[in-house]
Enzyme design. Structure first.
Site, mmCIF file in Angstrom:
data_model
loop_
_atom_site.group_PDB
_atom_site.id
_atom_site.type_symbol
_atom_site.label_atom_id
_atom_site.label_comp_id
_atom_site.label_asym_id
_atom_site.label_seq_id
_atom_site.Cartn_x
_atom_site.Cartn_y
_atom_site.Cartn_z
ATOM 1 N N GLY A 59 0.831 -1.201 0.000
ATOM 2 C CA GLY A 59 0.000 0.000 0.000
ATOM 3 C C GLY A 59 0.860 1.242 0.000
ATOM 4 N N LYS A 65 8.460 0.411 5.382
ATOM 5 C CA LYS A 65 7.871 1.676 4.952
ATOM 6 C C LYS A 65 8.988 2.575 4.433
ATOM 7 C CE LYS A 65 5.149 5.573 6.700
ATOM 8 N NZ LYS A 65 4.493 6.137 7.899
ATOM 9 N N ASP A 96 -1.854 11.616 15.231
ATOM 10 C CA ASP A 96 -2.317 11.121 13.931
ATOM 11 C C ASP A 96 -3.074 9.803 14.090
ATOM 12 O OD1 ASP A 96 -2.758 11.286 11.250
ATOM 13 O OD2 ASP A 96 -0.779 10.564 10.643
ATOM 14 N N GLY A 135 4.681 7.686 2.474
ATOM 15 C CA GLY A 135 5.516 6.777 1.717
ATOM 16 C C GLY A 135 4.811 5.467 1.424
ATOM 17 N N GLY A 182 0.788 5.440 1.463
ATOM 18 C CA GLY A 182 0.137 6.462 2.255
ATOM 19 C C GLY A 182 0.705 7.835 1.969
ATOM 20 N N VAL A 215 4.633 1.183 1.394
ATOM 21 C CA VAL A 215 4.946 0.072 2.295
ATOM 22 C C VAL A 215 5.111 -1.182 1.448
ATOM 23 C CG1 VAL A 215 4.210 -1.262 4.290
ATOM 24 C CG2 VAL A 215 3.608 1.162 4.130
#
Length: 607
Positions: free
Chosen positions: A299, A320, A417, A304, A301, A306
Protein backbone atom coordinates in the site's frame (compact mmCIF):
# COMPACT_ATOMS: atom_id res chain seq x y z
CA UNK A 1 59.03 -21.82 -6.02
CA UNK A 2 56.50 -24.63 -5.64
CA UNK A 3 58.77 -27.04 -7.59
CA UNK A 4 61.85 -26.16 -5.51
CA UNK A 5 59.88 -26.82 -2.31
CA UNK A 6 58.81 -30.25 -3.63
CA UNK A 7 62.41 -31.09 -4.53
CA UNK A 8 63.64 -30.10 -1.07
CA UNK A 9 60.98 -32.26 0.57
CA UNK A 10 61.92 -35.19 -1.71
CA UNK A 11 65.62 -34.92 -0.70
CA UNK A 12 64.66 -34.74 2.95
CA UNK A 13 62.54 -37.91 2.66
CA UNK A 14 65.31 -39.77 0.79
CA UNK A 15 67.86 -38.75 3.40
CA UNK A 16 65.82 -39.58 6.47
CA UNK A 17 63.89 -42.62 5.27
CA UNK A 18 66.55 -45.38 5.81
CA UNK A 19 67.18 -44.20 9.36
CA UNK A 20 63.68 -43.48 10.66
CA UNK A 21 60.93 -45.07 8.59
CA UNK A 22 59.85 -48.53 9.72
CA UNK A 23 57.55 -51.27 8.52
CA UNK A 24 55.42 -53.81 10.35
CA UNK A 25 57.31 -55.45 13.20
CA UNK A 26 58.13 -59.14 12.50
CA UNK A 27 58.17 -60.02 16.20
CA UNK A 28 54.43 -60.54 16.02
CA UNK A 29 52.00 -62.36 13.79
CA UNK A 30 48.23 -62.42 13.44
CA UNK A 31 45.41 -64.88 12.93
CA UNK A 32 42.23 -62.98 12.31
CA UNK A 33 42.07 -60.44 15.14
CA UNK A 34 44.36 -62.41 17.44
CA UNK A 35 47.86 -60.95 17.80
CA UNK A 36 50.36 -63.80 18.20
CA UNK A 37 53.77 -63.27 19.82
CA UNK A 38 56.10 -65.01 22.27
CA UNK A 39 55.51 -67.36 24.07
CA UNK A 40 52.92 -68.34 21.41
CA UNK A 41 53.73 -69.06 17.78
CA UNK A 42 51.79 -70.12 14.71
CA UNK A 43 52.25 -73.63 13.42
CA UNK A 44 54.38 -73.86 10.26
CA UNK A 45 55.16 -70.13 10.37
CA UNK A 46 58.45 -69.02 11.91
CA UNK A 47 58.96 -65.36 12.59
CA UNK A 48 62.60 -65.85 13.20
CA UNK A 49 64.67 -68.83 12.08
CA UNK A 50 66.94 -68.52 15.13
CA UNK A 51 64.09 -68.28 17.64
CA UNK A 52 63.39 -71.03 20.17
CA UNK A 53 59.75 -72.01 20.67
CA UNK A 54 58.17 -73.54 23.75
CA UNK A 55 56.05 -76.68 23.60
CA UNK A 56 52.37 -76.27 24.40
CA UNK A 57 52.18 -72.69 23.07
CA UNK A 58 51.64 -73.60 19.45
CA UNK A 59 48.56 -72.16 17.76
CA UNK A 60 47.05 -73.07 14.42
CA UNK A 61 45.00 -70.84 12.14
CA UNK A 62 42.14 -72.40 10.15
CA UNK A 63 40.77 -71.24 6.81
CA UNK A 64 38.21 -69.05 8.63
CA UNK A 65 41.07 -67.16 10.33
CA UNK A 66 40.20 -68.62 13.71
CA UNK A 67 43.05 -69.37 16.12
CA UNK A 68 43.00 -72.83 17.83
CA UNK A 69 44.96 -74.06 20.84
CA UNK A 70 45.74 -77.80 21.28
CA UNK A 71 46.84 -78.98 24.69
CA UNK A 72 50.05 -81.05 24.45
CA UNK A 73 48.88 -83.93 26.64
CA UNK A 74 45.33 -84.09 25.27
CA UNK A 75 45.74 -83.71 21.49
CA UNK A 76 42.08 -84.53 20.85
CA UNK A 77 41.01 -81.37 22.61
CA UNK A 78 41.09 -78.07 20.69
CA UNK A 79 40.00 -74.74 22.08
CA UNK A 80 39.16 -71.72 19.96
CA UNK A 81 41.01 -68.57 21.08
CA UNK A 82 38.93 -65.46 21.61
CA UNK A 83 41.68 -63.16 22.88
CA UNK A 84 45.15 -63.18 24.47
CA UNK A 85 46.25 -60.72 27.17
CA UNK A 86 50.06 -60.82 27.25
CA UNK A 87 50.33 -58.38 30.11
CA UNK A 88 48.14 -60.37 32.54
CA UNK A 89 49.11 -63.64 30.80
CA UNK A 90 45.59 -64.89 30.18
CA UNK A 91 44.00 -66.54 27.15
CA UNK A 92 40.23 -66.66 26.68
CA UNK A 93 38.85 -69.80 25.00
CA UNK A 94 35.41 -70.51 23.49
CA UNK A 95 33.59 -72.75 21.04
CA UNK A 96 32.00 -71.16 17.91
CA UNK A 97 28.81 -73.22 18.38
CA UNK A 98 28.62 -72.53 22.13
CA UNK A 99 29.50 -76.19 22.71
CA UNK A 100 32.51 -75.79 24.95
CA UNK A 101 31.17 -78.57 27.18
CA UNK A 102 31.98 -81.22 24.53
CA UNK A 103 35.67 -80.29 24.68
CA UNK A 104 35.65 -80.21 28.47
CA UNK A 105 34.11 -83.69 28.53
CA UNK A 106 37.04 -85.00 26.49
CA UNK A 107 39.46 -83.13 28.74
CA UNK A 108 38.03 -84.37 32.00
CA UNK A 109 40.46 -83.69 34.84
CA UNK A 110 43.53 -84.24 32.66
CA UNK A 111 46.47 -81.91 33.00
CA UNK A 112 46.33 -78.68 30.96
CA UNK A 113 50.04 -77.94 31.36
CA UNK A 114 51.48 -75.35 30.77
CA UNK A 115 48.12 -73.71 31.41
CA UNK A 116 45.66 -73.74 34.26
CA UNK A 117 42.03 -72.71 34.36
CA UNK A 118 41.52 -69.43 36.21
CA UNK A 119 38.59 -67.22 37.06
CA UNK A 120 39.31 -63.52 36.35
CA UNK A 121 36.15 -62.64 38.32
CA UNK A 122 37.68 -64.08 41.50
CA UNK A 123 41.13 -62.50 41.38
CA UNK A 124 42.56 -64.96 38.84
CA UNK A 125 42.59 -67.87 41.27
CA UNK A 126 41.95 -71.50 40.33
CA UNK A 127 38.83 -73.03 41.86
CA UNK A 128 37.97 -76.73 41.96
CA UNK A 129 34.53 -78.00 41.21
CA UNK A 130 32.62 -81.24 40.61
CA UNK A 131 30.64 -81.41 37.38
CA UNK A 132 28.29 -83.76 35.59
CA UNK A 133 27.93 -84.16 31.83
CA UNK A 134 24.70 -85.04 30.10
CA UNK A 135 23.95 -86.03 26.51
CA UNK A 136 20.76 -84.58 25.16
CA UNK A 137 18.82 -85.50 22.05
CA UNK A 138 18.97 -83.17 19.09
CA UNK A 139 15.28 -82.43 19.57
CA UNK A 140 15.84 -80.96 23.01
CA UNK A 141 15.88 -77.26 23.76
CA UNK A 142 19.68 -77.19 24.16
CA UNK A 143 21.88 -76.02 21.29
CA UNK A 144 24.71 -78.39 22.24
CA UNK A 145 24.23 -82.19 22.59
CA UNK A 146 26.61 -82.20 25.59
CA UNK A 147 25.45 -80.34 28.68
CA UNK A 148 27.51 -79.60 31.79
CA UNK A 149 25.96 -79.10 35.20
CA UNK A 150 27.87 -78.00 38.28
CA UNK A 151 27.28 -80.11 41.35
CA UNK A 152 27.04 -76.98 43.49
CA UNK A 153 24.29 -75.46 41.38
CA UNK A 154 21.04 -75.00 43.24
CA UNK A 155 18.99 -74.57 40.11
CA UNK A 156 18.23 -77.53 37.89
CA UNK A 157 16.67 -76.94 34.52
CA UNK A 158 13.57 -79.16 34.13
CA UNK A 159 14.61 -79.76 30.53
CA UNK A 160 17.55 -81.84 31.72
CA UNK A 161 15.18 -84.67 32.70
CA UNK A 162 15.06 -85.64 29.03
CA UNK A 163 18.88 -85.94 28.88
CA UNK A 164 21.12 -88.90 29.84
CA UNK A 165 24.00 -88.52 32.24
CA UNK A 166 27.29 -89.42 30.59
CA UNK A 167 29.92 -88.87 33.23
CA UNK A 168 30.74 -87.26 36.59
CA UNK A 169 34.11 -85.53 36.83
CA UNK A 170 35.53 -84.60 40.21
CA UNK A 171 37.87 -81.74 41.10
CA UNK A 172 37.96 -80.00 37.78
CA UNK A 173 39.71 -76.63 37.57
CA UNK A 174 37.15 -74.74 35.52
CA UNK A 175 33.94 -73.07 36.55
CA UNK A 176 31.53 -71.10 34.38
CA UNK A 177 30.35 -67.79 35.73
CA UNK A 178 26.68 -67.15 36.27
CA UNK A 179 26.44 -64.60 33.43
CA UNK A 180 28.84 -66.23 30.92
CA UNK A 181 28.68 -69.94 30.11
CA UNK A 182 30.23 -69.64 26.67
CA UNK A 183 33.91 -68.97 27.46
CA UNK A 184 36.64 -69.80 30.00
CA UNK A 185 40.07 -68.40 30.84
CA UNK A 186 43.43 -70.15 30.87
CA UNK A 187 46.47 -68.62 32.50
CA UNK A 188 50.19 -69.32 32.36
CA UNK A 189 52.95 -68.38 34.74
CA UNK A 190 56.02 -69.46 32.79
CA UNK A 191 57.52 -67.81 30.93
CA UNK A 192 56.67 -64.62 32.80
CA UNK A 193 56.65 -61.87 30.15
CA UNK A 194 54.26 -59.52 31.93
CA UNK A 195 57.06 -57.25 33.08
CA UNK A 196 58.39 -56.85 29.53
CA UNK A 197 54.92 -55.97 28.26
CA UNK A 198 54.53 -53.36 31.02
CA UNK A 199 57.77 -51.73 29.75
CA UNK A 200 56.53 -51.67 26.15
CA UNK A 201 59.05 -54.31 25.11
CA UNK A 202 58.89 -57.82 23.74
CA UNK A 203 59.89 -61.05 25.49
CA UNK A 204 62.07 -63.95 24.35
CA UNK A 205 64.20 -66.81 25.74
CA UNK A 206 67.82 -66.06 26.34
CA UNK A 207 69.90 -67.60 23.59
CA UNK A 208 72.64 -68.67 25.99
CA UNK A 209 70.45 -69.66 28.93
CA UNK A 210 67.94 -72.30 29.95
CA UNK A 211 64.34 -72.48 28.84
CA UNK A 212 63.18 -70.71 32.01
CA UNK A 213 65.34 -67.64 31.46
CA UNK A 214 63.87 -64.81 29.44
CA UNK A 215 64.92 -61.34 28.43
CA UNK A 216 63.16 -58.19 27.32
CA UNK A 217 64.12 -56.47 24.08
CA UNK A 218 62.99 -53.85 21.64
CA UNK A 219 61.61 -55.36 18.48
CA UNK A 220 63.94 -54.84 15.54
CA UNK A 221 62.68 -53.27 12.34
CA UNK A 222 63.52 -53.70 8.71
CA UNK A 223 64.64 -50.88 6.41
CA UNK A 224 62.37 -49.75 3.64
CA UNK A 225 62.99 -51.10 0.20
CA UNK A 226 63.67 -48.76 -2.73
CA UNK A 227 60.28 -49.44 -4.35
CA UNK A 228 58.49 -48.72 -1.08
CA UNK A 229 60.47 -45.51 -0.68
CA UNK A 230 59.49 -44.36 -4.18
CA UNK A 231 55.84 -44.99 -3.36
CA UNK A 232 56.16 -42.99 -0.15
CA UNK A 233 57.80 -40.04 -1.95
CA UNK A 234 55.20 -40.11 -4.72
CA UNK A 235 52.43 -40.24 -2.15
CA UNK A 236 53.98 -37.29 -0.32
CA UNK A 237 54.08 -35.19 -3.49
CA UNK A 238 50.47 -36.07 -4.34
CA UNK A 239 49.40 -35.17 -0.82
CA UNK A 240 51.18 -31.82 -1.10
CA UNK A 241 49.46 -31.09 -4.41
CA UNK A 242 46.11 -31.99 -2.87
CA UNK A 243 46.88 -29.70 0.06
CA UNK A 244 47.62 -26.83 -2.33
CA UNK A 245 44.36 -27.44 -4.19
CA UNK A 246 42.52 -27.66 -0.89
CA UNK A 247 44.10 -24.40 0.26
CA UNK A 248 43.10 -22.77 -3.03
CA UNK A 249 39.51 -23.99 -2.62
CA UNK A 250 39.43 -22.89 1.02
CA UNK A 251 40.65 -19.45 -0.01
CA UNK A 252 37.81 -19.04 -2.49
CA UNK A 253 35.33 -20.32 0.09
CA UNK A 254 36.77 -17.83 2.56
CA UNK A 255 36.39 -15.00 0.05
CA UNK A 256 32.80 -16.06 -0.64
CA UNK A 257 31.80 -16.16 3.00
CA UNK A 258 33.73 -12.98 3.69
CA UNK A 259 31.60 -11.28 1.02
CA UNK A 260 28.48 -12.68 2.64
CA UNK A 261 29.84 -12.10 6.11
CA UNK A 262 28.58 -8.54 6.41
CA UNK A 263 25.04 -9.68 5.66
CA UNK A 264 25.36 -12.48 8.20
CA UNK A 265 26.79 -10.12 10.80
CA UNK A 266 23.90 -7.75 10.25
CA UNK A 267 21.43 -10.59 10.65
CA UNK A 268 23.13 -11.63 13.88
CA UNK A 269 23.12 -8.01 15.04
CA UNK A 270 19.44 -7.75 14.16
CA UNK A 271 18.58 -10.92 16.08
CA UNK A 272 20.56 -9.62 19.04
CA UNK A 273 18.72 -6.30 18.90
CA UNK A 274 15.44 -8.14 18.30
CA UNK A 275 15.84 -10.05 21.55
CA UNK A 276 16.98 -6.86 23.34
CA UNK A 277 13.94 -4.96 21.99
CA UNK A 278 16.18 -2.47 20.18
CA UNK A 279 15.72 -1.23 16.58
CA UNK A 280 18.48 -2.19 14.14
CA UNK A 281 20.00 0.19 11.62
CA UNK A 282 19.99 -1.16 8.04
CA UNK A 283 21.69 0.10 4.92
CA UNK A 284 19.68 0.85 1.79
CA UNK A 285 21.27 -2.26 0.25
CA UNK A 286 19.83 -4.27 3.14
CA UNK A 287 16.40 -2.75 2.55
CA UNK A 288 16.48 -3.77 -1.13
CA UNK A 289 17.56 -7.28 -0.20
CA UNK A 290 14.90 -7.60 2.52
CA UNK A 291 12.12 -6.48 0.16
CA UNK A 292 13.49 -8.47 -2.81
CA UNK A 293 13.92 -5.29 -4.80
CA UNK A 294 10.63 -3.75 -3.56
CA UNK A 295 8.78 -6.52 -5.34
CA UNK A 296 5.53 -6.72 -3.35
CA UNK A 297 3.73 -3.50 -2.40
CA UNK A 298 1.37 -3.49 0.59
CA UNK A 299 0.00 0.00 0.00
CA UNK A 300 0.91 3.65 -0.16
CA UNK A 301 0.14 6.46 2.25
CA UNK A 302 0.81 10.15 2.66
CA UNK A 303 4.35 9.61 3.96
CA UNK A 304 5.52 6.78 1.72
CA UNK A 305 4.96 3.31 0.28
CA UNK A 306 4.95 0.07 2.30
CA UNK A 307 6.51 -3.15 0.96
CA UNK A 308 6.52 -6.73 2.16
CA UNK A 309 9.90 -8.03 3.28
CA UNK A 310 11.53 -11.04 4.88
CA UNK A 311 14.38 -10.99 7.41
CA UNK A 312 14.31 -14.78 7.74
CA UNK A 313 11.95 -17.62 6.97
CA UNK A 314 10.28 -17.03 10.33
CA UNK A 315 10.27 -13.21 10.45
CA UNK A 316 8.17 -11.34 7.87
CA UNK A 317 8.26 -7.55 7.97
CA UNK A 318 6.65 -4.48 6.47
CA UNK A 319 9.12 -1.90 5.17
CA UNK A 320 7.87 1.68 4.95
CA UNK A 321 9.99 3.67 2.48
CA UNK A 322 9.57 7.39 3.17
CA UNK A 323 9.15 9.55 0.09
CA UNK A 324 9.87 12.90 1.71
CA UNK A 325 13.64 13.10 2.09
CA UNK A 326 13.90 16.88 2.01
CA UNK A 327 15.16 18.93 4.93
CA UNK A 328 16.81 17.58 8.03
CA UNK A 329 14.49 14.59 8.47
CA UNK A 330 13.23 15.60 11.90
CA UNK A 331 10.02 13.61 11.51
CA UNK A 332 11.98 10.48 10.66
CA UNK A 333 14.39 10.88 13.56
CA UNK A 334 11.44 11.66 15.81
CA UNK A 335 9.64 8.44 14.85
CA UNK A 336 12.73 6.27 15.31
CA UNK A 337 13.50 7.84 18.68
CA UNK A 338 9.90 7.51 19.84
CA UNK A 339 9.31 3.96 18.62
CA UNK A 340 12.54 2.70 20.15
CA UNK A 341 11.15 3.50 23.61
CA UNK A 342 7.77 1.83 23.14
CA UNK A 343 6.99 -1.78 24.04
CA UNK A 344 3.29 -2.51 24.35
CA UNK A 345 0.95 -5.15 22.97
CA UNK A 346 -1.21 -2.50 21.30
CA UNK A 347 1.64 -0.45 19.81
CA UNK A 348 3.52 -1.64 16.74
CA UNK A 349 7.14 -2.52 17.36
CA UNK A 350 9.88 -0.86 15.32
CA UNK A 351 12.34 -3.58 14.29
CA UNK A 352 14.76 -1.40 12.38
CA UNK A 353 15.33 1.70 10.27
CA UNK A 354 17.40 2.93 7.35
CA UNK A 355 19.09 6.32 7.20
CA UNK A 356 21.45 5.90 4.25
CA UNK A 357 22.01 9.18 2.42
CA UNK A 358 18.64 10.40 1.17
CA UNK A 359 17.11 6.95 1.65
CA UNK A 360 14.99 6.53 4.76
CA UNK A 361 12.86 3.57 5.71
CA UNK A 362 11.22 1.96 8.72
CA UNK A 363 10.97 -1.80 9.33
CA UNK A 364 7.99 -3.16 11.30
CA UNK A 365 6.45 -6.52 12.00
CA UNK A 366 4.17 -7.60 9.16
CA UNK A 367 0.44 -7.67 9.89
CA UNK A 368 -1.32 -9.63 7.11
CA UNK A 369 -4.75 -8.22 8.00
CA UNK A 370 -3.59 -4.70 7.15
CA UNK A 371 -5.12 -1.61 8.71
CA UNK A 372 -8.48 -1.02 10.36
CA UNK A 373 -9.48 1.17 7.41
CA UNK A 374 -10.49 -1.72 5.13
CA UNK A 375 -12.78 -3.20 7.82
CA UNK A 376 -14.85 -0.05 8.45
CA UNK A 377 -18.19 -0.97 6.93
CA UNK A 378 -21.90 -0.94 7.87
CA UNK A 379 -23.24 -4.06 9.64
CA UNK A 380 -25.10 -5.15 6.52
CA UNK A 381 -21.81 -5.48 4.62
CA UNK A 382 -21.05 -9.07 5.59
CA UNK A 383 -17.78 -9.24 3.61
CA UNK A 384 -16.02 -6.44 5.52
CA UNK A 385 -17.90 -5.97 8.82
CA UNK A 386 -16.01 -7.56 11.73
CA UNK A 387 -18.87 -7.84 14.23
CA UNK A 388 -19.62 -5.68 17.26
CA UNK A 389 -17.77 -7.83 19.80
CA UNK A 390 -14.58 -7.71 17.74
CA UNK A 391 -14.99 -3.97 17.13
CA UNK A 392 -15.34 -3.40 20.87
CA UNK A 393 -12.15 -5.41 21.49
CA UNK A 394 -10.30 -3.39 18.85
CA UNK A 395 -11.54 -0.11 20.36
CA UNK A 396 -10.43 -1.16 23.84
CA UNK A 397 -7.01 -2.22 22.51
CA UNK A 398 -6.43 1.12 20.80
CA UNK A 399 -7.53 2.90 23.98
CA UNK A 400 -5.07 0.90 26.09
CA UNK A 401 -2.30 1.64 23.59
CA UNK A 402 -3.00 5.38 23.82
CA UNK A 403 -3.19 5.16 27.62
CA UNK A 404 0.27 3.58 27.58
CA UNK A 405 1.63 6.35 25.34
CA UNK A 406 0.19 9.04 27.61
CA UNK A 407 1.04 7.49 30.98
CA UNK A 408 3.13 4.33 30.65
CA UNK A 409 6.40 5.69 29.21
CA UNK A 410 9.12 7.80 30.78
CA UNK A 411 7.76 10.74 28.78
CA UNK A 412 4.24 11.47 27.66
CA UNK A 413 4.02 10.61 23.95
CA UNK A 414 1.41 12.50 21.90
CA UNK A 415 0.65 10.73 18.64
CA UNK A 416 -1.28 13.45 16.75
CA UNK A 417 -2.32 11.12 13.93
CA UNK A 418 -4.81 8.56 15.25
CA UNK A 419 -6.91 7.32 12.33
CA UNK A 420 -7.96 3.94 10.86
CA UNK A 421 -4.93 3.83 8.54
CA UNK A 422 -2.60 3.96 11.53
CA UNK A 423 -4.26 1.07 13.40
CA UNK A 424 -2.91 -2.27 12.15
CA UNK A 425 -4.47 -5.65 12.93
CA UNK A 426 -2.48 -8.84 13.54
CA UNK A 427 -3.60 -12.41 12.85
CA UNK A 428 -5.90 -12.34 15.90
CA UNK A 429 -7.20 -8.82 15.09
CA UNK A 430 -5.27 -7.33 17.98
CA UNK A 431 -4.88 -3.61 17.18
CA UNK A 432 -1.43 -2.01 16.90
CA UNK A 433 -0.98 1.77 16.81
CA UNK A 434 1.61 2.78 14.21
CA UNK A 435 3.08 5.79 12.33
CA UNK A 436 4.75 8.08 14.89
CA UNK A 437 6.08 10.55 12.32
CA UNK A 438 4.04 13.40 13.84
CA UNK A 439 4.48 12.38 17.48
CA UNK A 440 5.79 14.72 20.16
CA UNK A 441 7.35 13.94 23.54
CA UNK A 442 6.79 15.98 26.66
CA UNK A 443 7.27 15.50 30.42
CA UNK A 444 4.49 13.74 32.27
CA UNK A 445 3.82 16.78 34.43
CA UNK A 446 3.23 18.87 31.31
CA UNK A 447 -0.10 18.56 29.53
CA UNK A 448 0.16 21.31 26.90
CA UNK A 449 2.64 21.46 24.04
CA UNK A 450 3.67 24.16 21.60
CA UNK A 451 2.60 23.74 17.97
CA UNK A 452 3.90 25.77 15.04
CA UNK A 453 1.46 24.24 12.52
CA UNK A 454 -1.52 21.92 12.42
CA UNK A 455 -0.59 18.25 12.18
CA UNK A 456 -2.64 15.10 11.65
CA UNK A 457 -5.13 13.65 9.18
CA UNK A 458 -8.06 15.76 8.06
CA UNK A 459 -11.25 14.67 9.79
CA UNK A 460 -9.43 13.51 12.94
CA UNK A 461 -7.62 16.70 13.94
CA UNK A 462 -8.86 18.28 17.19
CA UNK A 463 -10.29 21.82 16.94
CA UNK A 464 -7.62 23.34 19.19
CA UNK A 465 -4.93 22.17 16.75
CA UNK A 466 -6.50 24.43 14.10
CA UNK A 467 -7.30 27.34 16.42
CA UNK A 468 -6.16 28.14 19.94
CA UNK A 469 -9.63 29.67 20.54
CA UNK A 470 -10.78 26.13 21.44
CA UNK A 471 -8.03 25.63 24.04
CA UNK A 472 -4.44 24.61 24.35
CA UNK A 473 -2.99 21.69 22.38
CA UNK A 474 -2.43 18.75 24.72
CA UNK A 475 -2.79 14.98 25.02
CA UNK A 476 -6.55 15.66 24.79
CA UNK A 477 -5.95 16.13 21.05
CA UNK A 478 -5.24 12.39 20.74
CA UNK A 479 -8.46 11.69 22.64
CA UNK A 480 -10.42 13.74 20.10
CA UNK A 481 -8.90 11.74 17.23
CA UNK A 482 -9.72 8.49 19.04
CA UNK A 483 -13.31 9.65 19.49
CA UNK A 484 -13.65 10.29 15.75
CA UNK A 485 -12.24 6.83 15.16
CA UNK A 486 -14.89 5.29 17.45
CA UNK A 487 -17.70 7.14 15.68
CA UNK A 488 -16.44 5.95 12.31
CA UNK A 489 -16.36 2.37 13.62
CA UNK A 490 -19.99 2.72 14.74
CA UNK A 491 -21.29 4.34 11.58
CA UNK A 492 -19.23 2.33 9.15
CA UNK A 493 -18.61 5.37 6.98
CA UNK A 494 -15.56 7.44 6.24
CA UNK A 495 -14.83 10.52 8.33
CA UNK A 496 -13.92 12.75 5.38
CA UNK A 497 -15.75 13.85 2.26
CA UNK A 498 -13.89 15.12 -0.79
CA UNK A 499 -16.87 17.27 -1.77
CA UNK A 500 -17.16 18.98 1.58
CA UNK A 501 -14.04 18.44 3.67
CA UNK A 502 -14.49 21.62 5.63
CA UNK A 503 -17.98 20.81 6.95
CA UNK A 504 -18.23 17.00 7.12
CA UNK A 505 -16.10 16.87 10.27
CA UNK A 506 -19.07 18.44 12.04
CA UNK A 507 -21.86 16.70 10.18
CA UNK A 508 -20.73 13.14 10.89
CA UNK A 509 -20.61 13.35 14.75
CA UNK A 510 -23.93 15.26 14.68
CA UNK A 511 -25.44 12.37 12.72
CA UNK A 512 -24.24 9.92 15.40
CA UNK A 513 -25.59 12.15 18.19
CA UNK A 514 -29.00 12.48 16.50
CA UNK A 515 -29.06 8.72 15.99
CA UNK A 516 -28.63 8.14 19.75
CA UNK A 517 -31.46 10.56 20.50
CA UNK A 518 -33.69 9.00 17.85
CA UNK A 519 -33.69 12.04 15.58
CA UNK A 520 -31.98 10.34 12.64
CA UNK A 521 -31.77 7.02 10.87
CA UNK A 522 -30.79 4.20 13.17
CA UNK A 523 -28.27 1.51 12.35
CA UNK A 524 -29.97 -1.82 11.75
CA UNK A 525 -28.85 -4.11 14.59
CA UNK A 526 -30.92 -7.16 15.45
CA UNK A 527 -29.09 -8.45 18.52
CA UNK A 528 -29.73 -6.57 21.77
CA UNK A 529 -26.19 -7.18 23.00
CA UNK A 530 -24.74 -5.78 19.78
CA UNK A 531 -26.98 -2.75 20.14
CA UNK A 532 -25.55 -2.09 23.61
CA UNK A 533 -22.00 -2.30 22.26
CA UNK A 534 -22.76 0.08 19.38
CA UNK A 535 -24.44 2.54 21.74
CA UNK A 536 -21.54 2.39 24.20
CA UNK A 537 -18.94 3.00 21.46
CA UNK A 538 -21.00 5.91 20.16
CA UNK A 539 -21.42 7.51 23.63
CA UNK A 540 -17.70 7.17 24.44
CA UNK A 541 -16.81 8.57 21.03
CA UNK A 542 -19.06 11.61 21.56
CA UNK A 543 -17.50 12.29 24.98
CA UNK A 544 -14.03 12.14 23.37
CA UNK A 545 -14.86 14.73 20.66
CA UNK A 546 -16.13 17.48 22.97
CA UNK A 547 -14.89 20.73 21.49
CA UNK A 548 -13.55 22.03 24.76
CA UNK A 549 -10.52 19.83 25.66
CA UNK A 550 -11.38 20.10 29.36
CA UNK A 551 -14.65 18.24 28.79
CA UNK A 552 -12.92 15.27 27.18
CA UNK A 553 -12.07 12.34 29.49
CA UNK A 554 -8.51 11.07 29.88
CA UNK A 555 -7.52 7.81 28.18
CA UNK A 556 -7.54 6.11 31.57
CA UNK A 557 -11.19 7.08 31.97
CA UNK A 558 -11.94 6.07 28.38
CA UNK A 559 -10.58 2.58 29.08
CA UNK A 560 -12.81 2.35 32.16
CA UNK A 561 -15.84 3.46 30.16
CA UNK A 562 -15.20 0.86 27.45
CA UNK A 563 -14.80 -1.89 30.04
CA UNK A 564 -18.05 -1.15 31.88
CA UNK A 565 -21.63 -1.76 30.80
CA UNK A 566 -22.97 0.78 28.30
CA UNK A 567 -26.20 1.28 30.25
CA UNK A 568 -24.32 3.31 32.90
CA UNK A 569 -23.07 5.87 30.39
CA UNK A 570 -24.96 9.08 29.66
CA UNK A 571 -25.08 10.78 26.29
CA UNK A 572 -23.06 14.03 26.40
CA UNK A 573 -24.56 17.36 25.30
CA UNK A 574 -24.16 18.15 21.63
CA UNK A 575 -22.25 21.30 20.64
CA UNK A 576 -23.76 21.31 17.15
CA UNK A 577 -27.09 22.88 18.05
CA UNK A 578 -27.32 26.36 19.55
CA UNK A 579 -30.24 25.37 21.70
CA UNK A 580 -28.61 22.28 23.14
CA UNK A 581 -25.25 23.97 23.62
CA UNK A 582 -26.71 26.08 26.40
CA UNK A 583 -29.37 23.74 27.76
CA UNK A 584 -30.58 20.14 27.53
CA UNK A 585 -33.85 19.38 25.73
CA UNK A 586 -35.25 17.69 28.81
CA UNK A 587 -34.08 20.36 31.26
CA UNK A 588 -34.89 24.11 31.25
CA UNK A 589 -31.90 24.95 33.47
CA UNK A 590 -28.83 26.41 31.82
CA UNK A 591 -25.90 24.20 32.80
CA UNK A 592 -22.53 24.79 31.09
CA UNK A 593 -21.20 21.51 29.75
CA UNK A 594 -17.75 21.89 31.33
CA UNK A 595 -19.34 21.68 34.81
CA UNK A 596 -21.24 18.46 34.11
CA UNK A 597 -19.72 15.33 35.67
CA UNK A 598 -21.32 12.26 34.19
CA UNK A 599 -19.06 9.96 36.23
CA UNK A 600 -16.13 11.26 34.13
CA UNK A 601 -12.75 12.48 35.33
CA UNK A 602 -12.23 16.13 34.31
CA UNK A 603 -8.54 16.87 33.64
CA UNK A 604 -7.64 20.56 34.11
CA UNK A 605 -5.59 22.14 31.31
CA UNK A 606 -2.45 24.19 31.90
CA UNK A 607 -2.86 27.74 30.66
Amino acid sequence: MFRSQNFSILLLVLFLAPNSVTVNCRCTDKCGRIKIQFPFHLKNRNLNENATYLPGFELSCNDKHQALLKLPKVPSVSFFVKQIDYKSQQIQIYHPNNCLASQLLALGNSSTSPFRFISPYYGGETSYNNVSFFRCASSSSYSCPILQLDSISDIIDPGILSCTKVRDVLSVQWRFTYDDKTSLFLGWSNPNCGQCEAQGKKCRLKSDGTKEEIECFLCKTNKISTSTLVLIVAGTIICLMLLVLLAFAMYHIYRYFKTKGEDQDRIEKFLEDYRAMKPTRFTYKDIKRITNGFKESLGEGAHGAVFKGMLSKEILVAVKVLNDTQGDGKDFINEVGTMGKIHHVNVVRLLGFCADGFHRALVYDLFPNGSLQKFLAPPDNRDAFLGWVKLQRIALGVAKGLEYLHLGCDHRILHFDINPHNVLLDDHFTPKITDFGLAKLCPKNQSTVSMTAARGTLGYIAPEVFSRNFGNVSYKSDIYSFGMLLLEMVGGRKNTNVSGEEIFQVLYPEWIHNMLEGKDIHIDIDNEGDMKIAKKLAIVGLWCIQWNPVDRPSMKTVVQMLEREGDKLMVPPTPFDSTTSSSRNNNNAVVPSRHLNFELEVIPELE
